[in-house]
Write an enzyme that holds these catalytic residues in place. Sequence first.
Site, mmCIF file in Angstrom:
data_model
loop_
_atom_site.group_PDB
_atom_site.id
_atom_site.type_symbol
_atom_site.label_atom_id
_atom_site.label_comp_id
_atom_site.label_asym_id
_atom_site.label_seq_id
_atom_site.Cartn_x
_atom_site.Cartn_y
_atom_site.Cartn_z
ATOM 1 C CB SER A 26 -2.148 -10.852 -1.212
ATOM 2 O OG SER A 26 -2.642 -10.082 -0.145
ATOM 3 C CB THR A 57 0.497 -11.834 14.497
ATOM 4 O OG1 THR A 57 1.269 -12.930 14.969
ATOM 5 C CG2 THR A 57 -0.726 -12.368 13.783
ATOM 6 C CD GLN A 89 -7.398 -22.819 16.779
ATOM 7 O OE1 GLN A 89 -8.321 -22.108 17.139
ATOM 8 N NE2 GLN A 89 -7.581 -24.002 16.243
ATOM 9 C CB CYS A 90 -3.854 -18.396 22.158
ATOM 10 S SG CYS A 90 -5.132 -19.380 22.926
ATOM 11 C CG ASP A 124 -1.678 -6.637 -2.518
ATOM 12 O OD1 ASP A 124 -2.575 -5.780 -2.498
ATOM 13 O OD2 ASP A 124 -1.524 -7.489 -1.611
ATOM 14 C CB THR A 169 -0.904 0.030 1.254
ATOM 15 O OG1 THR A 169 -1.733 -1.110 1.209
ATOM 16 C CG2 THR A 169 -1.771 1.260 1.309
#
Length: 342
Positions: free
Chosen positions: A61, A167, A279-280, A59, A15
Amino acid sequence: MSKQTNILLIYTGGTIGMVKDYASGALKAFNFKKLLKNIPELAQLDCNIDSVSFDKPIDSSNIDTTHWIHIAEIIEVHYESHDGFVVLHGSDTMSYSASALSYMLENLAKPVIFTGSQLPIGDLRTDAKENLITSIQIAALQEKGRAVIQEVGLYFEYKLYRGNRTTKINAEHFEAFASMNYPPLVESGVHLKVYYENLMPKKRTKQLVVHHSLDNNVAILKLFPGFNASILHAVLETRNLKALVLETYGAGNAPTENWLISGLRAAIKKGLFIVNVTQCSGGSVLMGQYETSEQLKKLRIINGKDITTEAAITKLMYLLGGKITPKTFKTIFETPLRGEMQ
Ligand code: ASP
């Protein structure tokens, strides 16, 4: 007079350098030279800035392992001539890229700072200028002729984190990243506050070693209530799959169902490496604390401890690329290599 610090900006896309396509309204990558013209403030910094751009900025992704190898090669080629590196990168996959590069650059003794922004640099309310300018200042920090930061970091919204501890947690806020299991390395206020106690130890003699080989025959499987045997088998029987991050609940817990335990056992027996990652977003795997993780412990599943999923999946790619023997794989994975786990 001390010599001027040389910083290399590596522009990959994201971006930060995008402009609006007025026909479609979507943001798309922009020419890097034009991008730099939007930041006349760079000329005021007390360092020399060179830049290299991806031929086709992307980008994030669209990032894959070949891009990581390309970034590592750019750093390798310019390692002697430059004192620090700032990688401009989209925020979506920045934590994966920062993690991958942390493994690929062994014995790194100079800063490699990933940054980007939530709004394009040309936008009136952009967060890009502060992120970019402070990242350059951090990359240029020297003490007694040596770099203060000697690792891969990620700078966003006033904080420098260890890259492989981060993250992306927010698609809206300027504060887009968190590092739940490791404190910041630097905070930017009126002054730059360096938390020396959180930095990787200084490297003295060893030469930079760049690892160019990554193996992407890996997968992430996230458990959820209702997860069933046919999904498990579809994943475990994936052709060429060599390693799996199993995202479990809480402190590393999973259903005690026989089909799950026996499926994992059979896959491990056939040579699949399975890592237990929670997953936490904060805290650590602690296998054996509950009945629901005892079986996993008995299977000798690899303990991901407090590693992030991003750092775990890239560590698997790096270790598989390095041809570690199956016997030592678990021990090496469970050892912190670049400060990515406790
Ligand atoms: N989609 C963008 C990217 O990751 C978002 C960003 O740059 O923040 O490239």
